[in-house]
Design an enzyme around this catalytic site. Structure first.
Site: not given
Ligand SMILES: [Zn+2]
Ligand SMILES: *[C@@H]1O[C@H](CO)[C@@H](O)[C@H](O)[C@H]1NC(C)=O
Ligand SMILES: *[C@@H]1O[C@H](CO)[C@@H](O)[C@H](O)[C@H]1NC(C)=O
Ligand SMILES: *[C@@H]1O[C@H](CO)[C@@H](O)[C@H](O)[C@H]1NC(C)=O
Ligand SMILES: *[C@@H]1O[C@H](CO)[C@@H](O)[C@H](O)[C@H]1NC(C)=O
Length: 493
Positions: A246-247, A250
């Site tokens: 997830h990170e 980003h």
């Molecule tokens: Zn996030």
């Protein structure tokens, strides 16, 4: 292989782009209690994407799609990774190389075509799998002095030369914002293309920065995750390694699927609109928070679901990540030079943060260039004979242009312009011309900006004349700040 369908996707993205308005506040994530929701853990501390972040991501995709050579999904992007494990002297956060290898493997599974839902869970129909993003990860290499070998990778985390560091530090092992820069300054090895991952303990599960929000390769650039979130870690329900997945989303420019609410969602055409975050994993009661587009993307890595639910990226997300890596991390800042006629207005252009555009003119005499833009900030650089060096060495530098700014070349003495050339050496002549013009023009600008200008000619010199030969003028525009420059236009006359 070129992706068909991308043109359509572009159309959808562009349509969406023009629809961006006020992004409503979504700080509270609208938890509801009738599902298996996690309310005690903060899943992600990355700044929520704002309108400008989503606009930037969309603009990068647009540019990426209009450069057909880059839209080659068969060509894997291989991202080198450095791992730093920060434990304390009681052994908290301690991870073995085996743990790190499992995290790396989980990352590659998630971004590869083998990311499928977990068939031991009742809701998962076997064979339900995500797309391949074309992005993979390998351990970066450092030399004997611990310095990164740019672009080089090693076989796995245990190979000699692996960019993997196990550190004991009682302060950094409980990271708060005050320690972050100190830790990164001491540990960071990676460059703009390298993913630096810090495993420590912190309030949230993890955080990072969008690639336009920090300078790629700068100290701050990197991903911080809770060490207990690795596959098989102690963080119940968040221990399949999806926090890092997830990170990294980003870090590669993706927003949360719910960032922009129902109106603009995440700016990606093929993720269903989502009004607020989902914090659980009960697909039988899967919410549908927005009209149209189908139920919420609770299986998407960029929602807030429990790890058990996350297995999916969409084609649009893959495209956005590839585009952001290409532009921000491989540094595709410089576009082809555009030739314009004296007095001709440029077509409107958009620049993503840090992107550059150079225009070239043939001029004969004092020329003034004006730039205007609807949004964003740009610096303008002017040079004669050669493209701008993007520094104060250029002939004219105007910083942080607002709505409209201009720069002039000034005039110079034709006598000085044709000083005796060195033999029949063209390089030498060229250099001489640059030197002469640079000197003259710098003086001209100093005069313009000096509140008490000195007389422009000394009595012993001939009067200033129009120059006699046409000269190439280069005008560079550099987008500064963290939002795109939109609908910019340059005119020199
Ligand atoms: Zn996030
Ligand atoms: C699949 O789910 C089971 C049961 O919850 C869990 O033990 C296992 O670790 C999961 N598999 C993966 C690859 O996460
Ligand atoms: C060049 O043109 C600009 C704009 O017309 C003017 O302000 C400036 O004084 C001129 N410079 C010289 C040296 O002629
Ligand atoms: C031309 O001039 C440049 C700079 O003065 C010099 O470095 C170069 O060796 C010269 N080339 C020839 C062929 O004379
Ligand atoms: C872009 O700028 C031009 C002038 O430079 C203006 O005429 C046009 O309306 C602008 N377009 C948008 C979409 O703002």
């Amino acid at each position: 292989m070129k992706l068909p369908g991308y043109a359509l996707l572009l159309f959808a993205l562009t349509a969406c782009f023009s629809k961006i308005q006020e992004v409503s506040s979504h700080g509270s994530h609208g938890w509801q209690d009738d599902r298996d929701l996690e309310t005690t853990i903060e899943r992600c501390d990355t700044a929520e994407a704002k309108e400008a972040d989503i606009a930037t991501q969309q603009l990068v995709v647009e540019k990426f799609l209009s450069s057909p050579d880059e839209v080659d999904i068969e060509a894997n992007i291989m991202i080198p990774v450095c791992f730093y494990v920060i434990s304390d002297d009681t052994g908290k956060n301690k991870l073995s190389n085996g743990d790190l290898q499992r995290q790396l493997d989980a990352l590659n599974t998630a971004y590869g075509s083998s990311s499928c839902c977990n068939t031991t869970l009742s809701w998962c129909a076997p064979g339900t799998c995500s797309i391949k993003t074309g992005i993979q990860f390998a351990v970066a290499k450092v030399n004997a002095n611990g310095v990164l070998v740019p672009g080089a990778t090693v076989r796995d985390v245990s190979t000699s030369g692996a960019c993997v560091f196990h550190v004991v530090n009682n302060v950094w092992a409980y990271l708060d914002s005050g320690d972050e820069m100190e830790m990164k300054t001491a540990l960071k090895k990676g460059d703009a293309k390298t993913l630096d991952v810090y495993f420590t303990d912190l309030r949230a599960l993890g955080f990072t920065f969008y690639p336009w929000a920090v300078t790629p390769g700068s100290i701050k650039d990197g991903v911080v995750v809770k060490a207990s979130s690795i596959p098989g870690g102690t963080n119940t329900r968040y221990n399949e390694g999806d926090t890092l997945v997830h990170e990294v989303g980003h870090w590669l420019g993706l927003s949360h699927t719910f960032s922009g609410g129902c109106d603009i969602s995440d700016g990606i055409a093929d993720t269903p609109p989502q009004g607020n975050a989902y914090g659980g994993c009960s697909p039988a009661t899967r919410p549908d928070t927005c009209p149209g587009g189908g139920p919420d993307p609770i299986f998407n890595f960029m929602d807030y679901s429990l790890d058990a639910c996350m297995y999916e990226f969409t084609l649009g997300q893959a495209l956005a990540m590839r585009a952001c890596y290409t532009y921000f991390r491989r540094g595709r800042w410089e576009n082809d030079i555009i030739d314009l006629q004296f007095g001709e207005q440029s077509d409107p252009f958009n620049l993503i943060p840090r992107e550059r555009q150079v225009f070239r003119y043939m001029i004969q005499g004092n020329t003034t260039c004006t730039i205007s833009a609807n949004e964003g900030n740009a610096d303008m650089y002017m040079n004669l004979l050669s493209p701008p060096s993007w520094s104060s060495a250029d002939l004219c530098v105007k910083s942080n242009l607002g709505s409209a700014e201009s720069c002039s070349t000034g005039a110079f003495s034709a006598n000085e312009f044709v000083q005796e050339p060195t033999k029949e050496n063209e390089t030498g002549l060229f250099r001489l011309l640059i030197r002469t013009l640079a000197g003259l023009l710098r003086r001209a600008f100093a005069d313009v900006e000096d509140p008490a200008p000195v007389p422009s000619q000394s009595p012993t010199q001939s009067p200033v004349q129009q120059w006699t030969e046409p000269v190439l003028l280069y005008v560079g525009v550099l987008a500064v700040g963290s939002t795109p420059v939109q609908n910019a236009s340059v005119l020199c006359k």
